[in-house]
Design an enzyme around this catalytic site. Structure first.
Site, mmCIF file in Angstrom:
data_model
loop_
_atom_site.group_PDB
_atom_site.id
_atom_site.type_symbol
_atom_site.label_atom_id
_atom_site.label_comp_id
_atom_site.label_asym_id
_atom_site.label_seq_id
_atom_site.Cartn_x
_atom_site.Cartn_y
_atom_site.Cartn_z
ATOM 1 N N GLU A 40 0.797 -1.333 0.027
ATOM 2 C CA GLU A 40 0.120 -0.176 0.075
ATOM 3 C C GLU A 40 0.872 1.209 -0.098
ATOM 4 O O GLU A 40 0.653 2.115 -0.789
ATOM 5 C CB GLU A 40 -0.962 -0.078 1.324
ATOM 6 C CG GLU A 40 -2.007 -0.898 1.161
ATOM 7 C CD GLU A 40 -2.988 -0.698 0.062
ATOM 8 O OE1 GLU A 40 -2.991 0.500 -0.638
ATOM 9 O OE2 GLU A 40 -3.585 -1.605 -0.629
ATOM 10 N N TYR A 123 -6.708 6.446 4.306
ATOM 11 C CA TYR A 123 -6.807 5.532 3.344
ATOM 12 C C TYR A 123 -6.097 4.217 3.629
ATOM 13 O O TYR A 123 -6.447 3.063 3.649
ATOM 14 C CB TYR A 123 -6.482 5.881 2.135
ATOM 15 C CG TYR A 123 -6.105 5.118 1.058
ATOM 16 C CD1 TYR A 123 -7.066 4.357 0.271
ATOM 17 C CD2 TYR A 123 -4.907 4.628 0.773
ATOM 18 C CE1 TYR A 123 -6.721 3.374 -0.501
ATOM 19 C CE2 TYR A 123 -4.576 3.570 0.035
ATOM 20 C CZ TYR A 123 -5.543 2.993 -0.603
ATOM 21 O OH TYR A 123 -5.311 1.771 -1.804
ATOM 22 N N ASP A 141 -9.525 6.693 -2.128
ATOM 23 C CA ASP A 141 -8.554 7.391 -2.520
ATOM 24 C C ASP A 141 -8.808 7.834 -3.794
ATOM 25 O O ASP A 141 -10.035 7.846 -4.176
ATOM 26 C CB ASP A 141 -7.209 6.369 -2.750
ATOM 27 C CG ASP A 141 -7.459 5.082 -3.667
ATOM 28 O OD1 ASP A 141 -8.843 4.931 -4.041
ATOM 29 O OD2 ASP A 141 -6.590 4.532 -3.904
#
Ligand code: SF4
Length: 372
Positions: A40, A123, A141
């Site tokens: 991520e 997020y 996002d």
């Protein structure tokens, strides 16, 4: 907002599509929160194809949070070198150290603890916790917000706080409580592969029947563009020493950038990594560089240095359009500069972390030398 039978069908169709067509990505083969966290962070502002080799190399060297916490910042940055946005790597290492110190080497499962780690915002926390632990947290996002804006035919600047909150509310209401991890990935996947910024492929979209933007014929124009900050032109001059054996000198990472730094602040432009002697210029680049080298060199050799121009390079860092004028400075023996280290010019990344700007400068000087 969907509800009742429509909401059930909507979730079923999107999840079914995702499970059938999802891309086979390395971080989708695991539930290890460390690996999901790493993916991520690397995927922020970066394309999937660019991330994959970095992700695999990084995990080979740092297979778990303890290994990352034990590493020096320099080594972490070296493995990140070329991926950009280096504060991500610095924060990743800092967070790993906190996880080891405060959470028994396990990624925290609560949103509050996750959000307290450096580099983790709403997020990222929602993505990691939903995918690794099936926590019911919806992600929003850039990709997801575009899908949501089109689904709900939301006009105006979606980054404006009220609209952004409304998008988060709709993401929360759509989230499938039985499969939050897959659900979040399904919405992101749709945004990355079908509901793309320029030409959404509505004919292939598994949830087209629920899309207000498509029904109104305005999907492609959503989300509406927000006003862009005007770009600023910056010119830099960089001095690349080269001795007879092909070695050069890099200066150490500059100290922490001060807040409200000007657009041409060199430490920011070299991403606070190892770099060639570099100055911001407005007039004659070689004159300004020579003055700056005079301060750096302690053995009084500056007067005799020959600065050979090596073309011009373009580079951009956020809103800055940068022109770099590199100079090759051929010397018999490299000068002594406090804190500087010797590296081979043909491979400046071999031992030290450098930014893309520094790589480009090295390449330009090598190309200019080869052309002579
Ligand atoms: S129908 Fe088109 S605009 Fe709407 S979500 Fe699907 S791809 Fe995006």
């Amino acid at each position: 907002m969907l509800n009742g039978v429509d909401l059930v069908a909507f979730r079923k169709q999107l999840l079914g599509w995702f499970r059938q067509f999802r891309r086979d990505l390395p971080w989708r083969q695991t539930k290890d929160p460390y690996r999901i966290w790493l993916s991520e962070i690397m995927l922020q502002q970066t394309r999937v194809a660019a991330v994959i080799p970095y992700y695999e190399r990084f995990l080979k060297r740092f297979p778990n949070v303890q290994a990352l916490a034990n590493a020096s910042e320099e080594e972490v940055l070296r493995l990140w070198s070329g991926l950009g946005y280096y504060s991500r790597a610095r924060n990743l290492r800092k967070a790993a150290r906190q996880i080891v110190a405060n959470h028994g080497r396990k990624f925290p499962t609560g949103a509050g603890d996750a959000l307290a780690l450096p580099g983790i915002g709403n997020y990222t926390a929602a993505a990691i916790l939903s995918i690794a632990f099936e926590k019911k947290l919806a992600v929003v996002d850039g990709n997801v917000s575009r899908v949501l804006a089109r689904l709900g035919a939301i006009r105006g600047d979606i980054r404006e706080s009220q609209r952004w909150h409304a998008l988060q509310d709709s993401a929360d209401s759509y989230l499938d409580p039985d499969s939050p991890g897959d659900w979040n990935q399904a919405v992101m996947e749709l945004g990355a592969t079908i509901c793309t910024p320029k030409s959404p492929q509505c004919l292939l979209c598994p949830i087209a029947q629920f899309c207000e933007g498509r029904k109104l014929g305005i999907a492609e124009s959503l989300p509406e563009k927000r006003k862009k900050r005007a770009n600023v032109e910056v010119t830099l001059a960089a001095g690349v020493f080269a001795d007879e054996n092909g070695w050069t000198l890099l200066l150490p990472p500059p100290e922490e950038a001060h807040t409200a730094a000007p657009a041409d602040y060199v430490p920011t432009l070299v991403s606070r990594m190892w770099h060639f002697p570099t100055v911001s210029v407005t007039g004659d680049p070689s004159a300004k560089l020579r003055t700056s080298l005079r301060k750096l060199l302690r053995d009084g050799r500056n007067g005799s240095l020959r600065l050979a121009p090596a073309g011009k390079i373009r580079h951009s860092v956020t809103y800055r359009d940068i022109t770099i004028v590199p100079f090759r400075i051929s010397v018999k023996k490299l000068p002594r500069i406090k804190g500087a280290r010797r590296v081979p010019l043909h491979d400046v990344t071999s031992a030290l972390p450098v930014s893309n700007l520094t790589r480009k400068v090295a390449r330009a000087v090598l190309a200019a030398s080869a052309a002579r």
